[in-house]
Enzyme design. Structure first.
Site, PDB file in Angstrom:
ATOM      1  N   ASN A   1     -15.662  15.798   4.800  1.00 32.04           N
ATOM      2  CA  ASN A   1     -15.927  16.157   3.462  1.00 32.04           C
ATOM      3  C   ASN A   1     -17.212  16.836   3.405  1.00 32.04           C
ATOM      4  O   ASN A   1     -18.309  16.320   3.575  1.00 32.04           O
ATOM      5  CB  ASN A   1     -15.986  14.920   2.576  1.00 32.04           C
ATOM      6  CG  ASN A   1     -16.557  15.172   1.334  1.00 32.04           C
ATOM      7  OD1 ASN A   1     -16.419  16.164   0.652  1.00 32.04           O
ATOM      8  ND2 ASN A   1     -16.899  13.755   0.562  1.00 32.04           N
ATOM      9  N   TRP A   2     -16.895  18.266   2.930  1.00 33.30           N
ATOM     10  CA  TRP A   2     -18.138  19.170   2.994  1.00 33.30           C
ATOM     11  C   TRP A   2     -18.974  19.101   1.532  1.00 33.30           C
ATOM     12  O   TRP A   2     -20.021  19.667   1.630  1.00 33.30           O
ATOM     13  CB  TRP A   2     -17.534  20.741   3.080  1.00 33.30           C
ATOM     14  CG  TRP A   2     -16.844  20.913   4.603  1.00 33.30           C
ATOM     15  CD1 TRP A   2     -16.730  19.851   5.558  1.00 33.30           C
ATOM     16  CD2 TRP A   2     -16.483  21.983   5.083  1.00 33.30           C
ATOM     17  NE1 TRP A   2     -16.055  20.280   6.826  1.00 33.30           N
ATOM     18  CE2 TRP A   2     -16.058  21.757   6.338  1.00 33.30           C
ATOM     19  CE3 TRP A   2     -16.292  23.446   4.590  1.00 33.30           C
ATOM     20  CZ2 TRP A   2     -15.097  22.883   7.098  1.00 33.30           C
ATOM     21  CZ3 TRP A   2     -15.502  24.144   5.226  1.00 33.30           C
ATOM     22  CH2 TRP A   2     -15.123  24.056   6.853  1.00 33.30           C
ATOM     23  N   LYS A   3     -18.366  18.343   0.760  1.00 32.67           N
ATOM     24  CA  LYS A   3     -18.964  18.231  -0.714  1.00 32.67           C
ATOM     25  C   LYS A   3     -19.336  19.495  -1.425  1.00 32.67           C
ATOM     26  O   LYS A   3     -18.728  20.268  -1.059  1.00 32.67           O
ATOM     27  CB  LYS A   3     -20.302  17.244  -0.447  1.00 32.67           C
ATOM     28  CG  LYS A   3     -19.947  15.825   0.288  1.00 32.67           C
ATOM     29  CD  LYS A   3     -20.921  14.800   0.128  1.00 32.67           C
ATOM     30  CE  LYS A   3     -20.638  13.715   1.126  1.00 32.67           C
ATOM     31  NZ  LYS A   3     -21.614  12.655   0.788  1.00 32.67           N
TER      32      LYS A   3
ATOM     33  N   HIS B   1     -13.435   9.438  -4.803  1.00 26.94           N
ATOM     34  CA  HIS B   1     -14.868   9.294  -4.009  1.00 26.94           C
ATOM     35  C   HIS B   1     -16.009   8.825  -4.950  1.00 26.94           C
ATOM     36  O   HIS B   1     -15.915   8.862  -6.155  1.00 26.94           O
ATOM     37  CB  HIS B   1     -15.341  10.828  -3.591  1.00 26.94           C
ATOM     38  CG  HIS B   1     -16.388  10.827  -2.435  1.00 26.94           C
ATOM     39  ND1 HIS B   1     -17.705  10.607  -2.705  1.00 26.94           N
ATOM     40  CD2 HIS B   1     -16.317  10.862  -1.291  1.00 26.94           C
ATOM     41  CE1 HIS B   1     -18.496  10.664  -1.589  1.00 26.94           C
ATOM     42  NE2 HIS B   1     -17.519  10.831  -0.650  1.00 26.94           N
TER      43      HIS B   1
ATOM     44  N   GLU C   1     -18.974   9.406  -5.197  1.00 21.83           N
ATOM     45  CA  GLU C   1     -19.806  10.279  -6.087  1.00 21.83           C
ATOM     46  C   GLU C   1     -19.185  10.769  -7.277  1.00 21.83           C
ATOM     47  O   GLU C   1     -19.944  10.899  -8.274  1.00 21.83           O
ATOM     48  CB  GLU C   1     -20.178  11.408  -5.158  1.00 21.83           C
ATOM     49  CG  GLU C   1     -21.151  11.002  -4.022  1.00 21.83           C
ATOM     50  CD  GLU C   1     -21.091  11.893  -2.709  1.00 21.83           C
ATOM     51  OE1 GLU C   1     -20.645  13.018  -2.711  1.00 21.83           O
ATOM     52  OE2 GLU C   1     -21.800  11.579  -1.736  1.00 21.83           O
TER      53      GLU C   1
ATOM     54  N   GLU D   1     -15.275   3.125   1.671  1.00 24.20           N
ATOM     55  CA  GLU D   1     -16.474   3.801   1.985  1.00 24.20           C
ATOM     56  C   GLU D   1     -17.806   3.002   1.156  1.00 24.20           C
ATOM     57  O   GLU D   1     -17.662   3.190  -0.189  1.00 24.20           O
ATOM     58  CB  GLU D   1     -16.733   5.268   1.387  1.00 24.20           C
ATOM     59  CG  GLU D   1     -15.790   6.192   1.789  1.00 24.20           C
ATOM     60  CD  GLU D   1     -15.979   7.605   1.815  1.00 24.20           C
ATOM     61  OE1 GLU D   1     -16.478   8.197   2.830  1.00 24.20           O
ATOM     62  OE2 GLU D   1     -16.338   8.112   0.780  1.00 24.20           O
TER      63      GLU D   1
ATOM     64  N   GLY E   1     -24.381   8.725   3.043  1.00 25.89           N
ATOM     65  CA  GLY E   1     -25.574   9.404   3.152  1.00 25.89           C
ATOM     66  C   GLY E   1     -26.950   8.845   3.319  1.00 25.89           C
ATOM     67  O   GLY E   1     -27.897   9.596   2.959  1.00 25.89           O
TER      68      GLY E   1
ATOM     69  N   SER F   1     -22.195   7.126   6.878  1.00 24.74           N
ATOM     70  CA  SER F   1     -22.893   7.503   7.791  1.00 24.74           C
ATOM     71  C   SER F   1     -22.348   7.493   9.091  1.00 24.74           C
ATOM     72  O   SER F   1     -22.730   7.176  10.210  1.00 24.74           O
ATOM     73  CB  SER F   1     -24.085   6.726   7.965  1.00 24.74           C
ATOM     74  OG  SER F   1     -24.735   6.854   6.408  1.00 24.74           O
TER      75      SER F   1
ATOM     76  N   GLY G   1     -19.069  12.793   5.874  1.00 20.68           N
ATOM     77  CA  GLY G   1     -19.801  13.481   4.899  1.00 20.68           C
ATOM     78  C   GLY G   1     -20.612  14.528   5.893  1.00 20.68           C
ATOM     79  O   GLY G   1     -20.141  15.425   6.332  1.00 20.68           O
ATOM     80  N   GLY G   2     -21.924  13.969   5.982  1.00 22.65           N
ATOM     81  CA  GLY G   2     -23.044  14.799   6.456  1.00 22.65           C
ATOM     82  C   GLY G   2     -22.972  15.330   7.762  1.00 22.65           C
ATOM     83  O   GLY G   2     -23.068  16.604   8.116  1.00 22.65           O
TER      84      GLY G   2
HETATM   85  C1  PEP Z   1     -18.671  10.634   2.430  1.00 22.80           C
HETATM   86  O1  PEP Z   1     -19.126  11.656   1.608  1.00 22.80           O
HETATM   87  O2  PEP Z   1     -17.740  10.632   2.093  1.00 22.80           O
HETATM   88  C2  PEP Z   1     -19.322  10.170   3.364  1.00 22.80           C
HETATM   89  C3  PEP Z   1     -18.925   9.189   4.108  1.00 22.80           C
HETATM   90  O3  PEP Z   1     -20.728  10.691   3.604  1.00 22.80           O
HETATM   91  P1  PEP Z   1     -21.818  10.489   4.879  1.00 22.80           P
HETATM   92  O4  PEP Z   1     -20.806  10.445   6.252  1.00 22.80           O
HETATM   93  O5  PEP Z   1     -22.763  11.694   4.667  1.00 22.80           O
HETATM   94  O6  PEP Z   1     -22.384   9.137   4.691  1.00 22.80           O
END
Ligand code: PEP
Length: 250
Positions: free
Chosen positions: A9-11, A94, A96, A166, A172, A212, A233-234
């Site tokens: 997920n590039w957000k 998600h 967010e 999640e 994050g 993470s 994500g990251g």
């Molecule tokens: C996400 O955005 O779905 C996520 C899991 O982010 P991260 O891996 O950065 O925690």
């Protein structure tokens, strides 16, 4: 045997140049890999990344879509627009979106049903906040999110739903749920699916873990009995890191 499914997920990251080089790097590094791989760039890079990944084994997903097919909804993107550029996978719910855009379980359910109506594959996200976990409510919350999101979804359509567990406190933050904590919740989600449908549907539902996930913890997490993949994500923004996660077993 459930196929492992790794999604990035590039957000709200990647302008054109970065999106291009990420897609090109992943296409090169991940060819021939047996797991299912999907990346979710921002809307502005969807067409570009789809073009680059055409003919590769990497799919492309949108990060969100409206609950309406069309209408006066300034700034929203509809399922028809995604279809028009040949996108057929979408992330829905998600945390967010829930946290910053006030998305409710009911809205998420509407979006999921609309995406399914148009033949999309859905990655549906659930997960509890830190306060909910600290007050011992994580199972209740995730169960409610899952049941509401899947209201009116048929057993046949469940083949097109991936669930991404999640925990919000792990997104994050650098904090990861321990493999045991994550696996326990995946088992809970699977039993919710068995209750809503049956054990066969539950056993074939892909449940990703997200929060993470990094190259150094991917193998441990993905080796657990009920963790079938990762939503990253990251670490999905770096070719080497996402490659290492996708190749966790190589
Ligand atoms: C996400 O955005 O779905 C996520 C899991 O982010 P991260 O891996 O950065 O925690």
């Amino acid at each position: 045997m459930r196929q492992k499914f790794i999604a990035g997920n590039w957000k709200m990251f990647t302008e054109t140049a970065q999106a291009k080089s990420l897609a090109q790097g992943l296409k090169q590094n991940l060819s021939g890999i047996m797991h299912r791989i999907v990346v979710a760039p921002p809307f502005t890079a969807l067409a570009l990344v789809s073009d680059i990944l055409q003919g590769s084994n990497i799919g492309v997903a949108a990060q969100n879509m409206s609950n309406l097919e069309a209408g006066a909804r300034t700034g929203e993107i509809s399922v028809l627009m995604l279809k028009d550029i040949e996108i057929s996978t979408v992330i829905i719910g998600h945390s967010e979106r829930r946290q910053f855009f006030a998305e409710t379980d009911a809205l998420i359910n509407e979006k999921i049903k609309l995406a399914l109506k148009h033949g999309f594959d859905v990655i549906f996200c659930n997960g509890e906040t830190l306060a909910e976990r600290e007050s011992g409510k994580e199972v209740e919350v995730v169960t409610r999110q899952t049941k509401t999101a899947l209201e009116g979804v048929s057993a046949a359509d469940m083949t097109r739903i991936t669930i991404a567990y999640e925990p919000v406190w792990a997104i994050g933050t650098g904090k990861t749920a321990s493999p045991q904590q994550a696996n326990d919740m995946h088992k809970t989600i699977r039993s919710v699916i068995a209750g809503l449908y049956d054990q066969t549907v539950a056993n074939s539902t892909i449940i990703q873990y997200g929060g993470s996930v990094k190259p150094d913890n991917a193998k441990e997490l993905l080796s657990m009995s009920d963790i079938d993949g990762a939503l990253v994500g990251g670490a999905s923004l770096k070719v080497e890191d996402f490659t290492a996660i996708a190749k966790f077993d190589m």
